[in-house]
Scaffold this motif. Structure first.
Motif, mmCIF file in Angstrom:
data_model
loop_
_atom_site.group_PDB
_atom_site.id
_atom_site.type_symbol
_atom_site.label_atom_id
_atom_site.label_comp_id
_atom_site.label_asym_id
_atom_site.label_seq_id
_atom_site.Cartn_x
_atom_site.Cartn_y
_atom_site.Cartn_z
ATOM 1 N N ASP A 81 45.271 46.793 32.248
ATOM 2 C CA ASP A 81 45.212 48.159 31.741
ATOM 3 C C ASP A 81 43.953 48.847 32.267
ATOM 4 N N ARG B 146 41.433 51.605 27.791
ATOM 5 C CA ARG B 146 42.472 51.005 26.954
ATOM 6 C C ARG B 146 42.113 49.569 26.595
ATOM 7 N N ILE B 147 41.559 48.840 27.543
ATOM 8 C CA ILE B 147 41.189 47.449 27.265
ATOM 9 C C ILE B 147 40.066 47.395 26.227
ATOM 10 N N TYR B 148 39.167 48.352 26.284
ATOM 11 C CA TYR B 148 38.054 48.383 25.331
ATOM 12 C C TYR B 148 38.514 48.866 23.959
ATOM 13 N N VAL C 243 42.684 41.192 32.794
ATOM 14 C CA VAL C 243 41.932 40.156 32.086
ATOM 15 C C VAL C 243 42.748 38.870 32.157
ATOM 16 N N GLN D 58 31.841 41.879 32.695
ATOM 17 C CA GLN D 58 32.679 42.910 32.080
ATOM 18 C C GLN D 58 32.178 44.310 32.410
ATOM 19 N N ARG E 53 41.778 49.926 37.154
ATOM 20 C CA ARG E 53 42.441 49.061 36.172
ATOM 21 C C ARG E 53 41.821 47.674 36.232
ATOM 22 N N PRO F 122 42.587 46.574 22.768
ATOM 23 C CA PRO F 122 42.893 45.238 23.281
ATOM 24 C C PRO F 122 44.186 44.725 22.660
ATOM 25 N N VAL G 190 41.133 39.222 24.249
ATOM 26 C CA VAL G 190 40.653 40.356 25.052
ATOM 27 C C VAL G 190 39.557 41.112 24.297
ATOM 28 N N GLN H 192 46.028 40.821 29.778
ATOM 29 C CA GLN H 192 46.225 42.266 29.644
ATOM 30 C C GLN H 192 45.834 42.939 30.949
#
Length: 376
Positions: A231, A235-237, A221, A209, A218, A240, A245, A229
């Motif tokens: 992104d 944004r993912i962190y 996942v 990760q 980007r 989620p 995620v 997802q």
């Protein structure tokens, strides 16, 4: 690209993708490795396919490289349908985890090997090799054999060889897996610098990760052949779209319960009898009455010995364990209902002056926007 430019082609409706997956499925007999995927990757992106072993990320890369055929759907690269196009006819190169350098050839000869078998005029090959050596800062090592290089240097030789034929797309399969942690971190920034200098589109497969978060523009996942997802790293962190995620990316606390309220960007989770609902940001698709979970990162939780009065979200517990990691300490706090919650703090003082220790009664608190309420 200078510091004032914002690189977000995925937000531009007119931007043409370098790679497009349209309804792509890959079956091995009765097993579905890739399940009806749609995805666009744009020129000059550093794109990461991230997920656990067996999620399908390597299969996606192998289909891009021409080493696997698509069962259903289409893959286009730079507008061309890749159906029936063999690996050696694609404007794609692949860098494997093993590096696959020729042990009997010098660094320069390793770089020249593929060029000699290409359509490049022989008179241009030496200049291209020298250019690649400068790019990866290995000019002084041109005459050395691979066994005379460090792991990081071998990795750069493999990268230079993969870029020598100026592919439009470079696929990297766990490229840093063989390096130790410190060298891996240094090499991440080197890869980013080289990718920006060449303008080549990079697609990296990784289960790390931190690697994906550091390097990628980007991240996709993946789980069981699906894109869960897609992104930007932040944004993912921070936002989620699912418990999966949130749990896969970074360290996180997950508190389960029932969604008591969902109102626009805010939501509340009822989590324990006799306690006020937890307030947080509203995740995708949450609605009142359904099962849900609250996800919050340990560094967003404040720990103290006095009950705070200026925030709604506050719970008490007892310090069960402490992990000291030099720059940070993680406190494992057991709540009254038996749940274990982690709080992380920066060690700005020497450890001997720490104000909280094992078995202390403590309060954990956080703001209404620090975590996110997700559908169960």
């Amino acid at each position: 690209m200078n510091a004032t430019d914002v690189f977000v082609p995925w937000l531009d409706a007119d931007a043409k993708p370098m790679i497009e997956f349209s309804g792509v499925t890959k079956n091995y007999g009765d097993f579905t490795a890739i399940d009806n995927i749609d995805l666009k990757i744009f020129p000059r992106e550093f794109f990461a396919l991230l997920g656990p072993s067996g999620c399908g990320k390597t299969t996606m890369m192998r289909m891009l490289g021409g080493f696997e055929n698509v069962t259903k759907g289409t893959i286009t690269i730079d507008g061309q349908d890749m159906k029936g196009v063999p690996a050696n006819k694609r404007a794609v190169n692949m860098m494997f985890q093993s590096y696959a350098l020729f042990p009997h050839l010098s660094v320069a000869d390793n770089l020249a090997f593929g060029l000699k078998r290409s359509e490049m005029p022989k008179s241009e090959i030496k200049g291209r090799v020298d250019e690649m050596l400068r790019l990866v800062q290995l000019g002084k090592f041109a005459s050395r054999k691979p066994h005379q290089l460090s792991g990081g240097q071998r990795q750069r030789v493999a990268l230079a060889r993969a870029l020598a034929k100026a592919p439009k797309l470079l696929l990297l399969d766990e490229p840093l897996g063989a390096l130790d942690k410190k060298l891996r971190q240094e090499t991440q920034f080197e890869l980013m610098d080289i990718q920006e200098k060449t303008g080549t589109t990079f697609v990296i497969v990784t289960h790390d990760q931190e690697e994906a978060m550091t390097m990628a523009s980007r991240i996709a996942v993946m789980d069981h052949g699906k894109l869960v997802q897609v992104d930007t790293p932040d944004r993912i962190y921070e936002a989620p779209n699912s418990v999966y995620v949130a749990d896969f990316i970074g360290d996180v606390n997950i508190i389960e319960g029932r969604i008591a309220k969902a109102d626009g960007e805010a939501a509340e989770l009822a989590w324990a009898e006799g306690h006020s609902p937890i307030r947080g940001m509203s995740g995708a698709g949450v609605s009142s009455g359904q099962g849900g979970a609250f996800a919050i990162r340990p560094e967003k939780i404040v720990i103290g010995t006095e009950e705070p009065t200026d925030v709604h979200n506050r719970i008490s517990g007892e310090v069960e364990d402490i992990a000291y990691l030099g720059n940070i300490s993680t406190y494992y706090v057991r709540l009254e209902n038996g749940a274990l919650v982690k709080s992380q703090t920066a060690n700005t003082r020497r450890i001997a002056r720490r104000g909280i220790t094992w078995n202390d009664k403590v309060w954990l608190s956080w703001t209404d926007t620090a975590g996110i309420v997700l559908a169960g």
